[in-house]
Write an enzyme that holds these catalytic residues in place. Structure first.
Site, PDB file in Angstrom:
ATOM      1  N   GLU A  83       0.804  -1.218   0.000  1.00 30.34           N
ATOM      2  CA  GLU A  83       0.000   0.000   0.000  1.00 30.34           C
ATOM      3  C   GLU A  83       0.839   1.271   0.000  1.00 30.34           C
ATOM      4  O   GLU A  83       0.347   2.350   0.322  1.00 30.34           O
ATOM      5  CB  GLU A  83      -0.962  -0.023   1.184  1.00 30.34           C
ATOM      6  CG  GLU A  83      -1.910  -1.220   1.086  1.00 30.34           C
ATOM      7  CD  GLU A  83      -2.938  -1.270   2.195  1.00 30.34           C
ATOM      8  OE1 GLU A  83      -2.899  -0.401   3.090  1.00 30.34           O
ATOM      9  OE2 GLU A  83      -3.784  -2.173   2.158  1.00 30.34           O
ATOM     10  N   LYS A 127     -15.699  -1.541   2.036  1.00 31.16           N
ATOM     11  CA  LYS A 127     -14.964  -1.968   0.848  1.00 31.16           C
ATOM     12  C   LYS A 127     -15.967  -2.552  -0.138  1.00 31.16           C
ATOM     13  O   LYS A 127     -16.602  -3.570   0.151  1.00 31.16           O
ATOM     14  CB  LYS A 127     -13.925  -3.028   1.204  1.00 31.16           C
ATOM     15  CG  LYS A 127     -12.815  -2.565   2.139  1.00 31.16           C
ATOM     16  CD  LYS A 127     -11.939  -3.733   2.565  1.00 31.16           C
ATOM     17  CE  LYS A 127     -10.753  -3.289   3.387  1.00 31.16           C
ATOM     18  NZ  LYS A 127      -9.983  -4.451   3.916  1.00 31.16           N
TER      19      LYS A 127
END
Length: 427
Positions: A206, A338
């Protein structure tokens, strides 16, 4: 209203160099909406199923089956439908699939279509995606939760907690907050290189650094130092947040947590979090316990929920039914949203709105295997939730979301607002 005339799909690559699904939806007025589907590394047991080929291509991770399902099964059923009828289109795909976890057609196939339809409809109407999804009142820019030190499943180091985040919240605008976060990120890199050498500035999935650290406080200490070195006030301007992803270090046989070379019971691990919150300007802890432990989440929420945000990710998997159970039990006080956990835009928005209606915070999130598609930036503004987690300010799959939010703030001009919708957890 514009009707769908064609639906196409293809296999493309995500930020980890693994295949994912991209879908293009064309409308009768010539408008085309395109969307790419993200993929997670640490995934909740109850997430909608990502369909992979399981053959020799790409180590079994190809998505040709999902692509075929889009073009051969989904497309014939939704071509001719009104592109602005998002709930009807999503319901059609859910019924076509016929399983609870979308394992027949694949959540990656269904979600790609769902997001592409929304983008096509917004373009056809000539309005920004955030305005199409959120209506005329959508104007709140989210506080970025930046995962700047990676651990767990996102990195190759010995940190068991998966994400160590900086939270630039004490600013007047998103652009100011982003700048503060970026400056702190670069100072952090310099500090890590001084302490551990160049290897410490290698980055994880990330975009955060993955230094060779081994205990719980080491990353928090250096984050506070970086905030101060960058010229900001820890807590007041830039706070800290954790994603423990505790299911990843939970031992089912013994019912204990094995982290940082030690074994913890649930209550002992809760005490660890309480100690950390008392010592550091932490405002949010995600997945502090195992994904099945609703009672444990209720306990930690009771003990810490007035001081920090307790976020359910694997606990809720953006599923309205699991979220309702959590609300009834007082488990957590925030939802990590999500879209690929549940598999359609309609269901994801339902979960987000349900959480907000019950006083829960909502944090819209990327996945570790993401793409350059900035859809979630628009979604965060549409929901007005005031929180987004989309990685460190590095790698284009992460910065694409930040750059989109900068454009949205510019588009809104003086009407833009900044900050979390539920701000009880901020110092």
């Amino acid at each position: 209203m514009p009707r769908i005339v064609s639906v196409k799909a293809r296999e493309v690559l995500d930020s980890r160099g693994e295949p994912t699904v991209e879908v293009e939806v064309e409308l009768e007025d010539g408008t085309v909406g395109r969307a790419m589907v993200p993929s997670g590394a640490s995934t909740g047991t109850y997430e909608a199923l990502e369909l992979r080929d399981g053959d020799d291509r790409y180590g079994g991770k190809g998505v040709r089956r999902a692509v075929r399902n889009v073009e051969e099964i989904i497309a014939p059923e939704i071509e001719g439908l009104d592109a602005t009828a998002q709930p009807d289109i999503d319901r059609t795909m859910i019924e076509l699939d016929g399983t609870e976890n979308k394992s027949h057609l694949g959540a990656n196939a269904i979600l790609g279509v769902s997001l592409a339809v929304a983008r096509a409809a917004a373009k056809s109407l000539g309005i920004p995606l955030y305005r199409y999804l959120g209506g005329p009142t959508a104007r709140r820019l989210p506080v970025p939760f930046m995962n700047v030190i990676n651990g767990g499943e996102h990195a190759g180091n010995e940190l068991d907690f998966q994400e160590h985040m900086i939270v630039p919240h004490g600013f007047e605008s998103f652009s100011e907050a982003l700048r503060a976060g970026v400056e702190t990120y670069h100072v952090l890199g310099e500090l890590l290189e001084e302490e551990y050498g160049p290897i410490a500035t290698n980055v994880g999935d990330e975009g955060g650094y993955a230094p060779p650290m081994k205990d719980t406080v080491e990353p928090l200490d250096v984050l506070v130092e970086a905030i101060e070195e960058a010229g900001y006030a820890p807590g007041k301007e830039i706070a800290l947040a954790l994603d423990a992803a505790a299911s990843e270090f939970y031992d089912e046989d013994s019912g204990t947590y094995r982290a940082y070379g030690q074994k913890y019971t649930r209550d002992e691990l809760i005490d660890v979090y309480k100690d950390l919150v008392s010592q550091y300007p932490i405002v949010s802890i995600e997945d502090p316990l195992h994904e099945e432990d609703f009672r444990g989440f209720a306990k930690i929420t009771e003990e810490l929920g007035d001081k920090v945000q307790i976020v359910g990710d694997d606990l809720f998997v953006t599923n309205p039914d699991r979220l309702r159970k959590g609300i009834e039990m007082g488990a957590a006080n925030a939802l990590l949203l999500k879209v690929n956990q549940i598999g359609t835009l309609t269901e994801a928005v339902e979960a987000g709105e349900l959480a907000l209606q019950h006083g829960y915070g909502v944090m819209v999130s990327h996945r570790s295997g993401d793409t350059e598609d900035p859809f979630i930036a628009d979604l965060a503004v549409a929901l007005g939730c005031g929180q987004i987690k989309t990685g460190a300010p590095a790698r284009s799959s992460r910065t694409a979301k930040y750059n989109r939010l900068l454009r949205i703030e510019e588009d809104l001009a003086g009407a833009a607002e900044f900050g979390p919708r539920n701000d009880f957890f901020l110092p």
